[in-house]
Design a protein around this motif. Structure first.
Motif, PDB file in Angstrom:
ATOM      1  N   ILE A  10       1.033  -0.887   0.109  1.00 34.79           N
ATOM      2  CA  ILE A  10      -0.037  -0.240   0.410  1.00 34.79           C
ATOM      3  C   ILE A  10       0.762   1.289  -0.332  1.00 34.79           C
ATOM      4  N   ASP A  11      -0.482   1.985   0.201  1.00 30.13           N
ATOM      5  CA  ASP A  11       1.162   3.703  -0.435  1.00 30.13           C
ATOM      6  C   ASP A  11       1.060   4.425   0.743  1.00 30.13           C
ATOM      7  N   ALA A  14      -1.625   5.539   3.025  1.00 29.83           N
ATOM      8  CA  ALA A  14      -3.208   4.974   3.599  1.00 29.83           C
ATOM      9  C   ALA A  14      -3.614   5.125   4.587  1.00 29.83           C
ATOM     10  N   ASP A  15      -5.166   4.989   4.942  1.00 28.51           N
ATOM     11  CA  ASP A  15      -5.718   5.105   5.374  1.00 28.51           C
ATOM     12  C   ASP A  15      -5.896   3.923   6.798  1.00 28.51           C
ATOM     13  N   ALA A  17      -8.817   2.472   6.510  1.00 27.24           N
ATOM     14  CA  ALA A  17      -8.727   1.050   6.427  1.00 27.24           C
ATOM     15  C   ALA A  17      -8.232   0.211   4.965  1.00 27.24           C
ATOM     16  N   GLU A  18      -7.774   1.490   4.490  1.00 23.96           N
ATOM     17  CA  GLU A  18      -6.782   0.643   3.947  1.00 23.96           C
ATOM     18  C   GLU A  18      -5.995  -0.107   4.032  1.00 23.96           C
ATOM     19  N   ILE A  19      -5.056   0.263   5.243  1.00 23.94           N
ATOM     20  CA  ILE A  19      -4.274  -0.651   5.840  1.00 23.94           C
ATOM     21  C   ILE A  19      -5.263  -1.725   6.404  1.00 23.94           C
ATOM     22  N   ASP A  20      -6.254  -1.720   6.875  1.00 25.46           N
ATOM     23  CA  ASP A  20      -7.177  -2.989   7.276  1.00 25.46           C
ATOM     24  C   ASP A  20      -7.359  -3.887   6.125  1.00 25.46           C
ATOM     25  N   ARG A  21      -8.010  -3.238   5.028  1.00 24.95           N
ATOM     26  CA  ARG A  21      -7.982  -4.203   3.306  1.00 24.95           C
ATOM     27  C   ARG A  21      -6.984  -4.786   3.005  1.00 24.95           C
ATOM     28  N   ALA A  22      -5.966  -4.425   2.956  1.00 28.35           N
ATOM     29  CA  ALA A  22      -4.543  -4.866   2.417  1.00 28.35           C
ATOM     30  C   ALA A  22      -4.282  -5.611   3.507  1.00 28.35           C
TER      31      ALA A  22
END
Length: 213
Positions: A10-11, A14-15, A17-22
């Motif tokens: 991830i970038d 990343a917030d 939510a993005e961290i959790d999804r990744a």
């Protein structure tokens, strides 16, 4: 040096939510049951913990959970790997099984304890503590994640696979099993139990290819 963001793919901006999804995606990709390795699984878990510790959401502290408003209590789970039973001539029916395990020099992967926080499934709790327990569907439709509950209670909201005679013997699914008692003793890795052979999902093509090499 590889960053935690690189490990999760991830970038840096990343917030949460993005961290959790990744993280959810990466742990499935690197899990030993899905062709990965225990070391890579732990690497991904460590990267996730570091990112969460640096953000607004703190990493879960297993020793400081106290939320009486949750329906499910925190539970201290003592676990044992079914795979080591043959090595020591033990059986699931041994009344002193965990007493013997406690006095034997076993690796932390094979024997130990961890706390399960409220509304955390047994499988999630194991993964959140860095362990790579078996699983496949995560929906109660296979027995890859089955555990034997020796003491305590594990609620199983979804079960489309285990017959009643196995449930009566204390066999439960860890993917959605919620601890209902303050202490529990469970034997995990029951995918090696012969009676469960026909209730498991087969390995994915990648795993089959690795097994042939």
């Amino acid at each position: 040096m590889v960053s935690s963001f690189d490990i999760l793919g991830i970038d840096p901006d990343a917030d949460d939510a993005e961290i959790d999804r990744a993280y959810r995606q990466r742990v499935k990709e690197v899990h030993p049951d899905h062709g990965g390795s225990a070391s890579e699984f732990q690497r991904v878990r460590t990267a996730y913990e570091r990112l969460k510790a640096d953000g607004e959401t703190p990493v879960y502290d297993a020793e400081n959970v106290d939320d009486p408003n949750h329906r499910h209590p925190k539970s201290r789970v003592e676990y044992l790997n079914y795979e080591v039973l043959d090595d020591y001539g033990w059986s699931l029916s041994d009344e002193d099984l965990f007493e013997k395990a406690a006095t034997t020099q076993l690796d932390v992967v094979d024997y130990g304890r961890f706390l399960v926080r409220p509304h955390e499934s047994l499988l999630e709790a194991a993964e959140n503590r860095g362990f790579a327990w078996p699983f496949a569907c995560r929906g109660g439709a296979c027995a890859n994640c089955a555990v034997a509950v020796i003491t305590g209670e594990l609620a199983m909201p979804v079960n489309h696979i285990l017959p009643s005679e196995m449930s009566d013997r204390g066999i439960r699914l860890s993917c959605n099993g919620m601890p209902m008692t303050e202490t529990m003793q469970v034997v995990y890795n029951l995918k090696h139990l012969p009676e469960l052979d026909d209730l498991q999902l087969p390995p994915r093509p990648f795993e089959q290819a690795c097994a042939r090499e």
